[in-house]
Design a protein around this motif. Structure first.
Motif, PDB file in Angstrom:
ATOM      1  N   THR A 198      -7.809   1.639 -11.946  1.00  0.00           N
ATOM      2  CA  THR A 198      -8.763   2.717 -11.700  1.00  0.00           C
ATOM      3  C   THR A 198      -8.151   3.825 -10.850  1.00  0.00           C
ATOM      4  N   ALA A 199      -7.417   3.485  -9.824  1.00  0.00           N
ATOM      5  CA  ALA A 199      -6.826   4.501  -8.943  1.00  0.00           C
ATOM      6  C   ALA A 199      -5.791   5.336  -9.687  1.00  0.00           C
ATOM      7  N   LEU A 200      -4.969   4.701 -10.505  1.00  0.00           N
ATOM      8  CA  LEU A 200      -3.966   5.444 -11.263  1.00  0.00           C
ATOM      9  C   LEU A 200      -4.613   6.313 -12.336  1.00  0.00           C
ATOM     10  N   PHE A 201      -5.700   5.822 -12.926  1.00  0.00           N
ATOM     11  CA  PHE A 201      -6.452   6.628 -13.891  1.00  0.00           C
ATOM     12  C   PHE A 201      -6.975   7.903 -13.234  1.00  0.00           C
ATOM     13  N   PHE A 202      -7.569   7.768 -12.052  1.00  0.00           N
ATOM     14  CA  PHE A 202      -8.088   8.940 -11.358  1.00  0.00           C
ATOM     15  C   PHE A 202      -6.963   9.838 -10.831  1.00  0.00           C
ATOM     16  N   SER A 203      -5.789   9.276 -10.593  1.00  0.00           N
ATOM     17  CA  SER A 203      -4.637  10.094 -10.220  1.00  0.00           C
ATOM     18  C   SER A 203      -4.277  11.045 -11.361  1.00  0.00           C
ATOM     19  N   ILE A 204      -4.252  10.521 -12.575  1.00  0.00           N
ATOM     20  CA  ILE A 204      -3.970  11.357 -13.744  1.00  0.00           C
ATOM     21  C   ILE A 204      -5.083  12.368 -13.953  1.00  0.00           C
ATOM     22  N   LEU A 218       0.817  -1.209   0.000  1.00  0.00           N
ATOM     23  CA  LEU A 218       0.000   0.000   0.000  1.00  0.00           C
ATOM     24  C   LEU A 218       0.856   1.267   0.000  1.00  0.00           C
ATOM     25  N   GLY A 219       1.939   1.270   0.734  1.00  0.00           N
ATOM     26  CA  GLY A 219       2.803   2.447   0.791  1.00  0.00           C
ATOM     27  C   GLY A 219       3.407   2.793  -0.566  1.00  0.00           C
ATOM     28  N   SER A 220       3.908   1.784  -1.276  1.00  0.00           N
ATOM     29  CA  SER A 220       4.488   2.052  -2.598  1.00  0.00           C
ATOM     30  C   SER A 220       3.407   2.459  -3.601  1.00  0.00           C
ATOM     31  N   PHE A 221       2.201   1.929  -3.443  1.00  0.00           N
ATOM     32  CA  PHE A 221       1.113   2.316  -4.346  1.00  0.00           C
ATOM     33  C   PHE A 221       0.682   3.762  -4.093  1.00  0.00           C
ATOM     34  N   ILE A 222       0.603   4.165  -2.829  1.00  0.00           N
ATOM     35  CA  ILE A 222       0.232   5.555  -2.511  1.00  0.00           C
ATOM     36  C   ILE A 222       1.312   6.512  -3.004  1.00  0.00           C
ATOM     37  N   GLY A 223       2.571   6.149  -2.833  1.00  0.00           N
ATOM     38  CA  GLY A 223       3.662   6.964  -3.363  1.00  0.00           C
ATOM     39  C   GLY A 223       3.602   7.091  -4.872  1.00  0.00           C
ATOM     40  N   THR A 224       3.291   5.989  -5.538  1.00  0.00           N
ATOM     41  CA  THR A 224       3.130   6.005  -6.994  1.00  0.00           C
ATOM     42  C   THR A 224       1.962   6.879  -7.395  1.00  0.00           C
ATOM     43  N   TRP A 225       0.873   6.791  -6.653  1.00  0.00           N
ATOM     44  CA  TRP A 225      -0.312   7.599  -6.952  1.00  0.00           C
ATOM     45  C   TRP A 225       0.040   9.085  -6.896  1.00  0.00           C
ATOM     46  N   PHE A 226       0.734   9.501  -5.844  1.00  0.00           N
ATOM     47  CA  PHE A 226       1.097  10.912  -5.718  1.00  0.00           C
ATOM     48  C   PHE A 226       2.139  11.333  -6.754  1.00  0.00           C
ATOM     49  N   ALA A 227       3.055  10.442  -7.110  1.00  0.00           N
ATOM     50  CA  ALA A 227       4.043  10.767  -8.147  1.00  0.00           C
ATOM     51  C   ALA A 227       3.361  10.975  -9.499  1.00  0.00           C
ATOM     52  N   ILE A 228       2.400  10.132  -9.819  1.00  0.00           N
ATOM     53  CA  ILE A 228       1.670  10.270 -11.081  1.00  0.00           C
ATOM     54  C   ILE A 228       0.794  11.517 -11.053  1.00  0.00           C
ATOM     55  N   PHE A 229       0.183  11.796  -9.905  1.00  0.00           N
ATOM     56  CA  PHE A 229      -0.602  13.027  -9.755  1.00  0.00           C
ATOM     57  C   PHE A 229       0.289  14.241  -9.999  1.00  0.00           C
ATOM     58  N   ALA A 230       1.464  14.264  -9.390  1.00  0.00           N
ATOM     59  CA  ALA A 230       2.386  15.400  -9.550  1.00  0.00           C
ATOM     60  C   ALA A 230       2.864  15.527 -10.995  1.00  0.00           C
ATOM     61  N   PHE A 231       3.107  14.410 -11.654  1.00  0.00           N
ATOM     62  CA  PHE A 231       3.554  14.435 -13.045  1.00  0.00           C
ATOM     63  C   PHE A 231       2.467  14.999 -13.952  1.00  0.00           C
ATOM     64  N   SER A 232       1.226  14.584 -13.742  1.00  0.00           N
ATOM     65  CA  SER A 232       0.136  15.102 -14.578  1.00  0.00           C
ATOM     66  C   SER A 232      -0.152  16.564 -14.261  1.00  0.00           C
ATOM     67  N   PHE A 233       0.012  16.966 -13.006  1.00  0.00           N
ATOM     68  CA  PHE A 233      -0.121  18.368 -12.624  1.00  0.00           C
ATOM     69  C   PHE A 233       0.950  19.199 -13.323  1.00  0.00           C
ATOM     70  N   PHE A 234       2.194  18.703 -13.330  1.00  0.00           N
ATOM     71  CA  PHE A 234       3.295  19.382 -14.010  1.00  0.00           C
ATOM     72  C   PHE A 234       3.068  19.432 -15.517  1.00  0.00           C
ATOM     73  N   TYR A 235       2.445  18.398 -16.072  1.00  0.00           N
ATOM     74  CA  TYR A 235       2.117  18.376 -17.497  1.00  0.00           C
ATOM     75  C   TYR A 235       1.233  19.571 -17.858  1.00  0.00           C
ATOM     76  N   GLU A 236       0.229  19.857 -17.030  1.00  0.00           N
ATOM     77  CA  GLU A 236      -0.637  21.008 -17.283  1.00  0.00           C
ATOM     78  C   GLU A 236       0.144  22.315 -17.157  1.00  0.00           C
ATOM     79  N   PHE A 237       1.043  22.396 -16.181  1.00  0.00           N
ATOM     80  CA  PHE A 237       1.893  23.575 -16.056  1.00  0.00           C
ATOM     81  C   PHE A 237       2.728  23.768 -17.316  1.00  0.00           C
ATOM     82  N   PHE A 238       3.331  22.692 -17.801  1.00  0.00           N
ATOM     83  CA  PHE A 238       4.217  22.786 -18.952  1.00  0.00           C
ATOM     84  C   PHE A 238       3.458  23.200 -20.207  1.00  0.00           C
ATOM     85  N   LYS A 239       2.244  22.682 -20.389  1.00  0.00           N
ATOM     86  CA  LYS A 239       1.432  23.102 -21.536  1.00  0.00           C
ATOM     87  C   LYS A 239       1.161  24.599 -21.492  1.00  0.00           C
ATOM     88  N   THR A 240       0.815  25.101 -20.324  1.00  0.00           N
ATOM     89  CA  THR A 240       0.541  26.530 -20.175  1.00  0.00           C
ATOM     90  C   THR A 240       1.814  27.345 -20.383  1.00  0.00           C
TER      91      THR A 240
END
Length: 154
Positions: free
Chosen positions: A123-129, A24-46
């Motif tokens: 599903t969780a990783l999809f919603f993270s993105i 669970l710990g590695s999955f939660i870390g992965t979830w937040f890393a993917i969330f941060a990457f997709s958040f940064f993707y929106e920043f980079f597009k702008t």
């Protein structure tokens, strides 16, 4: 075995053979890393769109006098089809085209990485993105004054 339908669970191999979410710990870390990457993707597009609009604005100010001549030439040559464009000299590349091309490639690569993560069908990783791009758009979308050429796979 990769499941080809949306599923839950925490056992995933994400992009690389060594990126395995086994608890669970590695999955939660992965979830937040993917969330941060997709958040940064929106920043980079702008960021890319702001740079492009500034370059176009500066280019339009410098070339205001040439616009009328170019429009007249386009109207005259509109009905002619020829290969004369292959002859002659062409403008050289400037740093703006090179940097713009590099930024376009980075944005395309980021969108493809996000697409590959979605294709895990977790599903969780999809919603993270999804949450990352939504939050990123909320934060940075107001600065996006025009729609850049879209390279987006997501």
């Amino acid at each position: 075995m990769m499941m080809k339908y949306f599923h839950g669970g925490i056992d995933e191999v994400v992009l690389f053979k060594t990126w395995i979410t086994y608890d669970l710990g590695s999955f939660i870390g992965t979830w937040f890393a993917i969330f941060a990457f997709s958040f940064f993707y929106e920043f980079f597009k702008t960021f890319r769109s702001i740079i492009e609009i500034n370059w176009r604005r500066n280019n339009n100010n410098n070339n205001n006098n040439n616009n009328n001549i170019i429009k007249q030439d386009e109207e005259i040559n509109m009905n002619k089809i020829s290969f004369s464009f292959l002859k002659g000299s062409y403008p050289s590349f400037t740093y703006k085209e090179i940097i713009g091309g590099i930024f376009y490639g980075i944005e395309t690569g980021m969108s493809l990485i996000l697409m590959l993560i979605v294709m895990l069908f977790n599903t969780a990783l999809f919603f993270s993105i999804l949450m990352g791009v939504v939050c990123g758009n909320i934060c940075f979308g107001r600065f996006n004054q025009f729609k850049p050429k879209s390279s987006s796979c997501c």
